[in-house]
Design a protein around this motif. Structure first.
Motif, PDB file in Angstrom:
ATOM      1  N   TRP A  43      47.576  29.324  35.915  1.00  0.00           N
ATOM      2  CA  TRP A  43      48.022  30.030  37.053  1.00  0.00           C
ATOM      3  C   TRP A  43      47.012  31.401  37.141  1.00  0.00           C
ATOM      4  O   TRP A  43      47.011  31.699  38.302  1.00  0.00           O
ATOM      5  N   ARG A  44      47.148  31.874  36.219  1.00  0.00           N
ATOM      6  CA  ARG A  44      46.396  33.412  36.146  1.00  0.00           C
ATOM      7  C   ARG A  44      44.949  33.677  36.587  1.00  0.00           C
ATOM      8  O   ARG A  44      43.945  34.458  36.507  1.00  0.00           O
ATOM      9  N   LEU A  53      42.676  30.867  37.062  1.00  0.00           N
ATOM     10  CA  LEU A  53      41.890  30.120  38.332  1.00  0.00           C
ATOM     11  C   LEU A  53      41.213  31.390  39.473  1.00  0.00           C
ATOM     12  O   LEU A  53      40.498  30.765  39.746  1.00  0.00           O
ATOM     13  N   PRO A  54      42.331  32.044  39.759  1.00  0.00           N
ATOM     14  CA  PRO A  54      42.014  32.853  40.925  1.00  0.00           C
ATOM     15  C   PRO A  54      40.882  33.876  40.215  1.00  0.00           C
ATOM     16  O   PRO A  54      40.175  33.795  41.460  1.00  0.00           O
ATOM     17  N   MET A  55      41.204  34.201  39.371  1.00  0.00           N
ATOM     18  CA  MET A  55      39.325  35.165  38.806  1.00  0.00           C
ATOM     19  C   MET A  55      38.686  34.422  38.867  1.00  0.00           C
ATOM     20  O   MET A  55      37.428  35.046  39.436  1.00  0.00           O
ATOM     21  N   ILE A  64      37.635  32.045  40.238  1.00  0.00           N
ATOM     22  CA  ILE A  64      37.343  31.755  41.520  1.00  0.00           C
ATOM     23  C   ILE A  64      36.415  32.897  42.299  1.00  0.00           C
ATOM     24  O   ILE A  64      35.254  33.287  42.977  1.00  0.00           O
ATOM     25  N   PHE A  65      37.826  34.459  41.769  1.00  0.00           N
ATOM     26  CA  PHE A  65      36.929  34.881  43.656  1.00  0.00           C
ATOM     27  C   PHE A  65      36.630  36.697  42.706  1.00  0.00           C
ATOM     28  O   PHE A  65      36.324  36.925  43.492  1.00  0.00           O
ATOM     29  N   ARG A  66      37.131  36.791  41.497  1.00  0.00           N
ATOM     30  CA  ARG A  66      36.402  37.480  40.924  1.00  0.00           C
ATOM     31  C   ARG A  66      36.187  37.044  39.588  1.00  0.00           C
ATOM     32  O   ARG A  66      36.671  37.983  38.894  1.00  0.00           O
ATOM     33  N   HIS A 123      28.490  33.428  44.358  1.00  0.00           N
ATOM     34  CA  HIS A 123      29.164  33.315  43.573  1.00  0.00           C
ATOM     35  C   HIS A 123      28.218  33.731  42.289  1.00  0.00           C
ATOM     36  O   HIS A 123      29.160  34.303  41.286  1.00  0.00           O
TER      37      HIS A 123
END
Length: 405
Positions: A78-79, A81-83, A85-87, A360
């Motif tokens: 969960w740490r 996945l956002p990275m 996708i977005f970073r 992306h």
């Protein structure tokens, strides 16, 4: 339903595999000696072999460990996945240069994403029941139409109830429920139309086959809006009014194709597989899930080619980039599948593919390799071109592996 259950099992397997790769949280502190290697321990893990020092023998522990491996993943997923996708550039660069404790590994994320993608693929509706006779296929289509009509009738009843209900007293707009019910009717009516058109296409193709079998060429005249037109059929070797299954089956029966020149045994195996197009499609999907790992090594030479003259980059850097990039592509495909099922979001999958993927890729390259805007821009162009090439090669491989064994 069996496809969804099989896909759910694959997702569970993926969770367990990722959990095995990433390990799990420490157990309760222990003392004395390690139960595995006999070394002296003073904390939650053995300093010699790494095993947790607390060994719980309760039956519930098995279920707890399964759920932990499937969903928790030490909270790293969960740490990460956002990275991803977005970073993505920051994630890749951090992992390459040693900041790895907070993220799951690129391989683990790749496995999770690939299994999630095939889980999503299982929700795509087949046009007819696989393996059924024409009568069974038509009955299945009629059942789908009945279900859609029942949902439309329920939406109409909800609208009638909303119009008869007293005005709300909690500050809600008085016509909100009516507007929502009208929107639901519109969506339900569109679904009925879509399924009725699918049934009409099936009927037109079936009539065309029966007419051809009876020697009455041109006797079948279905509605032009629901048949495959001559322009659409040109180049596909599919006759007007045929489904893709009918076209492939006819080609297999006629022997009217060659997959690889000079390999008659391979061509014959593929031809026999095409006699049952729905089974052939299933075997291709199965091969794609089994051999999806080939995407990474197939991509590696092209990534290396783009950075031949850039110092300080290694093959390890490229494979980490490839795995994170492929993970995002799989997650993007999952999003495209589920948004494509919603009528008012059907514009989104194309936008994600044509805009989201290039943007992306640009920021991923720019951050991962510390590139300037121009260096990242031209590499993005070639990276997308190479991606199409790699995907095409992969499709050929899985078709051959799936159909020819």
């Amino acid at each position: 339903m069996s496809g969804e259950l099989e896909a759910a099992g694959a997702m569970a397997t993926a969770g367990l595999v990722v959990g095995a790769i990433e390990g799990r949280e420490p157990g309760k502190p222990g003392d004395g000696v390690c139960l595995n290697c006999g070394a002296k321990v003073e904390g939650p893990f053995c300093s010699n072999c790494g095993q947790a020092t607390h060994a719980n023998r309760k039956l519930f522990t098995l279920a707890e460990e399964f759920l932990h491996s499937l969903f928790h993943l030490d909270t790293k997923l969960w740490r990460t996945l956002p990275m991803a996708i977005f970073r993505p550039g920051t994630l890749t660069r951090n992992y390459v240069y040693g900041k790895r404790a907070r993220y799951i590994s690129p391989l683990a994320l790749f496995l999770f994403s690939i299994f999630a993608m095939f889980f999503a693929v299982s929700f795509i509706d087949a046009p007819v029941e696989i393996g059924g006779t024409p009568v069974e296929q038509r009955a299945a289509l009629e059942e789908h139409i009945s279900e859609a009509r029942a949902e439309l009738a329920e939406a109409e009843r909800d609208l009638a109830a909303a119009r008869e209900a007293p005005p709300p007293t909690d500050g809600t707009p008085p016509d909100l429920e009516i507007r929502l019910a009208e929107q639901a009717i519109g969506l339900a009516r569109a679904e009925v139309d879509r399924r009725e058109q699918a049934a009409a296409r099936f009927d037109a193709a079936r009539a065309a086959r029966e007419a051809a079998a009876a020697g009455q060429s041109g006797a079948s005249e279905g509605p032009a809006a629901v048949q495959i037109s001559r322009e659409e059929a040109d180049g596909l070797n599919i006759e007007p009014g045929e489904t893709w299954q009918d076209g492939l089956r006819r080609m297999a029966e006629d022997g009217d194709f060659v997959v690889v020149s000079g390999m008659p045994e391979l061509n014959e195996r593929v031809r026999r597989s095409f006699l049952n197009p729905d089974l052939a499609l299933y075997r291709i999907q199965e091969a794609a899930s089994k051999f999806s790992f080939l995407l990474a090594p197939l991509s590696l030479p092209f990534i290396m080619l783009l950075f031949l003259w850039k110092r300080g980059t290694t093959m390890y850097d490229h494979i980490v980039y490839a795995l994170y990039a492929l993970s995002f592509a799989a997650l993007l495909f999952v999003t495209m599948i589920f948004t494509g099922m919603v009528s008012w979001l059907m514009w989104l999958p194309g936008t994600l593919l044509l805009v989201g993927l290039p943007v992306h890729t640009y920021f991923h390259l720019k951050g991962a390799y510390a590139l300037g805007w121009w260096s990242a821009a031209w590499r993005t162009f070639f990276m997308l071109f190479f991606s199409i090439l790699v995907f095409s090669v992969f499709l050929v491989l899985i078709v051959i592996l799936g159909l020819a064994g």
